[in-house]
Design a protein around this motif. Structure first.
Motif, short mmCIF file in Angstrom:
data_model
loop_
_atom_site.label_atom_id
_atom_site.label_comp_id
_atom_site.label_asym_id
_atom_site.label_seq_id
_atom_site.Cartn_x
_atom_site.Cartn_y
_atom_site.Cartn_z
N TRP A 245 7.59 -1.14 -5.74
CA TRP A 245 6.85 -1.93 -4.90
C TRP A 245 6.42 -3.25 -5.59
O TRP A 245 6.48 -3.36 -6.73
CB TRP A 245 5.50 -1.17 -4.72
CG TRP A 245 4.20 -1.81 -4.46
CD1 TRP A 245 3.98 -2.54 -3.03
CD2 TRP A 245 2.90 -2.49 -5.27
NE1 TRP A 245 2.84 -3.23 -2.99
CE2 TRP A 245 2.29 -3.16 -4.27
CE3 TRP A 245 2.74 -2.31 -6.44
CZ2 TRP A 245 1.04 -3.61 -4.62
CZ3 TRP A 245 1.42 -2.79 -6.71
CH2 TRP A 245 0.65 -3.63 -6.11
N SER A 246 6.71 -4.30 -4.75
CA SER A 246 6.29 -5.64 -5.22
C SER A 246 5.00 -6.24 -4.54
O SER A 246 4.85 -6.32 -3.30
CB SER A 246 7.42 -6.70 -4.83
OG SER A 246 6.98 -7.99 -5.07
N PRO A 247 3.98 -6.60 -5.40
CA PRO A 247 2.68 -7.06 -4.69
C PRO A 247 3.05 -8.44 -4.17
O PRO A 247 2.22 -8.98 -3.51
CB PRO A 247 1.93 -7.27 -6.19
CG PRO A 247 2.74 -7.15 -7.25
CD PRO A 247 3.92 -6.29 -6.86
N SER A 248 4.07 -9.20 -4.43
CA SER A 248 4.40 -10.43 -3.77
C SER A 248 4.70 -10.16 -2.33
O SER A 248 4.89 -10.99 -1.31
CB SER A 248 5.09 -11.19 -4.61
OG SER A 248 6.62 -10.69 -4.67
N VAL A 249 5.26 -9.21 -2.18
CA VAL A 249 5.87 -8.41 -0.81
C VAL A 249 4.93 -8.01 -0.02
O VAL A 249 4.72 -8.07 1.19
CB VAL A 249 6.97 -7.59 -0.71
CG1 VAL A 249 7.45 -7.14 0.28
CG2 VAL A 249 8.27 -8.29 -1.77
N MET A 250 4.05 -6.99 -0.65
CA MET A 250 3.15 -6.10 0.09
C MET A 250 1.87 -5.93 -0.85
O MET A 250 2.00 -5.41 -1.79
CB MET A 250 3.71 -4.80 0.36
CG MET A 250 2.94 -3.82 1.57
SD MET A 250 4.03 -2.46 1.73
CE MET A 250 4.16 -1.56 0.30
N ARG A 251 0.64 -6.50 -0.33
CA ARG A 251 -0.39 -6.27 -1.33
C ARG A 251 -0.83 -4.72 -1.69
O ARG A 251 -1.42 -4.61 -2.62
CB ARG A 251 -1.61 -6.98 -0.43
CG ARG A 251 -1.64 -8.44 -0.33
CD ARG A 251 -2.64 -8.91 0.38
NE ARG A 251 -3.14 -8.37 1.63
CZ ARG A 251 -4.18 -8.68 2.46
NH1 ARG A 251 -4.91 -9.54 2.14
NH2 ARG A 251 -4.15 -8.25 3.50
N ASP A 252 -0.44 -3.97 -0.87
CA ASP A 252 -1.05 -2.54 -1.15
C ASP A 252 0.00 -1.68 -0.54
O ASP A 252 0.82 -1.97 0.08
CB ASP A 252 -2.46 -2.17 -0.34
CG ASP A 252 -3.18 -1.32 -1.27
OD1 ASP A 252 -2.71 -0.53 -2.13
OD2 ASP A 252 -4.40 -1.09 -0.94
N PHE A 253 -0.15 -0.36 -0.94
CA PHE A 253 0.53 0.78 -0.34
C PHE A 253 -0.29 2.04 -0.16
O PHE A 253 -1.26 1.97 -0.70
CB PHE A 253 1.81 1.31 -1.35
CG PHE A 253 1.27 1.33 -2.98
CD1 PHE A 253 0.97 2.57 -3.20
CD2 PHE A 253 1.23 0.25 -3.97
CE1 PHE A 253 0.51 2.84 -4.50
CE2 PHE A 253 0.87 0.71 -5.06
CZ PHE A 253 0.38 1.84 -5.62
#
Length: 224
Positions: A96-104
């Motif tokens: 998980w990349s926070p620069s790609v997707m703010r949350d999961f």
């Protein structure tokens, strides 16, 4: 981070079919051959040179989903470079990349205790912008492939999983990681697949490079 419940259909093993049904088979993928030392170099790059965080795809029965915060933490809790089942899925991880997707989302999966040694739940991580990293390794005289991949925007839209994803950022990150594996870590190629140094040592010693141990054919390799 959000959470939700889901009823499992009674299956208690995450097998090849279930992993492939996540949608990564029609998207941006890199298959490669890597053993323990090679896999550690991949993790070293992820932790030192990207913003990804590493999670197991599914938790153990009755346990919280684990995050691995360093190469050392992964190596101390997992037998890297070994694929006892020969499937190419000895270790299933999500990046998980926070620069790609703010949350999961962490999803609680309900299990049938009659089929799961009395266990009633486990957890999994979900999100359209997650990157999958499935690790193979040694199975007798075979080196099974490892896999890096993620959904395309079109594929995620088809699955209804495209909200909140910066697809340009995902492409940039994916390209960086794939470039590092292809151009900086690889010592040979098997077809279009990079072969990392320790895997190449074993190939030179007569180990077969295969998609899975049961695959009836193996790949020829060529040194870089």
């Amino acid at each position: 981070m959000a959470g939700k419940d889901r009823q499992d259909s009674g299956r208690c093993r995450v097998g090849l079919t279930e992993l492939m049904d996540t949608g990564v088979t029609r998207s941006f993928n890199l298959d490669f051959f890597a053993l323990e030392a090679d896999q550690k170099t991949v993790f070293d790059f992820l932790f030192s040179s990207t913003d990804v965080r590493v999670f197991e795809s599914y938790s153990a029965f009755g346990s919280e989903l684990r995050e691995f915060r360093s190469t050392e933490k992964i190596a101390s809790s997992q037998q890297l470079g070994t694929d006892a089942g020969g499937s190419g899925f000895a270790l299933s991880l999500q990046l998980w990349s926070p620069s790609v997707m703010r949350d999961f989302t962490i999803t609680k999966v309900k299990l049938d205790p009659s089929k799961c040694d009395g266990h009633t739940f486990r957890y999994r991580i979900d999100g359209g912008g997650l990157i999958q990293l499935y690790l193979g390794g040694l199975c007798e005289r075979v080196v099974t492939k490892s896999h890096f991949g993620h959904r395309s925007q079109v594929r995620a839209q088809a699955w209804g999983a495209d909200d909140g994803v910066d697809w340009k950022a995902l492409t940039v990150l994916s390209n960086r990681i794939q470039y590092h594996v292809r151009k900086r870590l690889a010592a040979a190629k098997a077809g279009s697949m990079p072969v990392l140094p320790q895997a190449l040592e074993h190939a030179r010693a007569g180990y077969a490079l295969k998609l899975a141990a049961q695959t009836p054919w193996s790949f020829d390799w060529k040194a870089e």
